[in-house]
Design an enzyme around this catalytic site. Structure first.
Site, PDB file in Angstrom:
ATOM      1  N   VAL A   1      31.899  26.544  77.422  1.00 29.16           N
ATOM      2  CA  VAL A   1      32.986  26.969  78.306  1.00 29.16           C
ATOM      3  C   VAL A   1      33.268  25.832  79.288  1.00 29.16           C
ATOM      4  CG1 VAL A   1      33.741  28.704  79.979  1.00 29.16           C
ATOM      5  CG2 VAL A   1      32.317  29.376  78.039  1.00 29.16           C
ATOM      6  N   HIS A   2      34.240  25.008  78.940  1.00 28.50           N
ATOM      7  CA  HIS A   2      34.554  23.834  79.751  1.00 28.50           C
ATOM      8  C   HIS A   2      35.582  24.170  80.833  1.00 28.50           C
ATOM      9  CE1 HIS A   2      32.157  21.234  77.275  1.00 28.50           C
ATOM     10  NE2 HIS A   2      32.860  21.515  76.182  1.00 28.50           N
TER      11      HIS A   2
END
Length: 349
Positions: free
Chosen positions: A250-251
């Site tokens: 999850v950037h």
């Protein structure tokens, strides 16, 4: 504690290169009641700017984002643009699922850097710039109008890798893709006189969104969830083959989560620089404030925040609760009471 009715949502301008994870972060911003999205600017990165702009216009039209969307920089400040990572985001930037319609909406006539300047001046002290691609637009804005640095509430950047726990880069051994995409712009943004928080691979690689999470979004997250499921197939396949994980990191949504709840993260203070050339181009380096060094070129630079740890479970709960309700036929809405966020949202010091 402020009441639900009295607390104003945080105004966010989103600088983006959509991008699968960019699209997911944009919907996160749009759906969470503690955020007021005030603008979108596009940039080169996950695809060429023509494609990222088309994708932003499509997302705006499909999901009802009634904010200006401005086309941004097509090239880095001082070097040619590298080929987009189609093996990660697909040829169209959105997982090769194909657009359900061609957007009819037109971009704002202003270039992205001008929309940034105008928005910050319109809401002095209130706008958080969330940048999840190369930082060219922000650098152009601060070059054109240096005085906006004092008017910005905060800059939150998804990018960089600082070696925390041995974390390296994802485009070279030391460089993360967004910073490597325009290191000169990144260095300008990090050293400008505005407050910057960097949410890099040091924390985003600790937050995993499983394929089961995507299935839950598809089943219970309404149109948003179905869309995220569809575009994620290409992305999840990439991570399965390259990282042997069941899902994806999850950037970009981690940067949004920082805006919503900074207590999810542990931060380290100190000036930040980006290496602009040579073998280490794109590397991000921080000089911690609690370390003493002889006089160097680092002296006099603003102290910025770098995220070094994260409560991944709480972050994923925040993300999923924004979309998932008990009724799979309805778009999700965050179940958290807005007043709870007053305990964790803090002014920039």
């Amino acid at each position: 504690m402020a009441t639900h009715a009295s607390r104003r949502p945080t105004r966010v301008l989103f600088d983006t290169d959509p991008g699968i994870d960019d699209a997911m972060a944009l919907l996160f911003l749009h759906r969470h009641p503690a955020i007021e999205l005030v603008g979108i600017t596009t940039v080169h990165g996950n695809a060429y700017t023509e494609t990222t702009t088309r994708n932003a216009l499509y997302l705006g039209e499909r999901f009802g984002l009634e904010v200006p969307i401005a086309r941004g920089a097509t090239e880095p400040l001082a070097m040619p643009k590298s080929a987009p990572p189609t093996f990660v985001h697909g040829d169209d930037g959105l997982g090769n699922v194909g657009l359900s319609f061609e957007p009819t909406r037109r971009p704002d006539p202003r270039p992205a850097y001008r929309l940034i300047i105008d928005t910050v001046r319109r809401f002095p002290g209130e706008v958080t710039l969330v940048a999840v691609g190369p930082l060219t637009n922000l650098a152009l804005a601060i070059q054109e109008a240096p005085e906006i640095a004092s008017l910005v509430k905060e800059v939150v950047v998804m990018g960089g890798a600082f070696g925390v726990g041995g974390q390296g880069g994802n485009i070279t051994p030391v460089a993360e893709a967004n910073i490597h995409g325009d290191p000169h712009a990144a260095d300008l943004v990090f050293t400008a006189a505005w407050p910057v928080t960097v949410v890099g691979l040091d924390v985003t690689h600790r937050v995993l969104m499983s394929d089961a999470d995507f299935r839950r979004l598809r089943e219970q997250g309404g149109e948003d969830g179905e869309f995220m499921w569809a575009i994620s197939r290409h992305y999840v396949d990439f991570y399965s083959e390259r990282e042997a994980i069941d899902g994806c990191y999850v950037h970009d949504s981690s940067a949004v989560a920082y805006v919503l709840d900074p207590s999810l993260f542990e931060v380290r203070r100190g000036p930040v620089r980006a290496v602009c050339d040579g073998l280490a181009m794109g590397q991000t380096i921080q000089r911690p404030d609690d370390r003493d060094f002889p006089p160097t070129a680092w002296d006099g630079l603003p102290s910025q925040r770098v995220c070094v740890d994260v409560d991944a479970q709480r972050l994923m709960t925040l993300y999923m609760d924004t979309f998932v309700t008990g009724d799979p036929g309805q778009p999700g809405a965050c179940r958290e009471d807005l007043a709870a966020f007053d305990e964790v949202l803090r002014p920039v010091d």
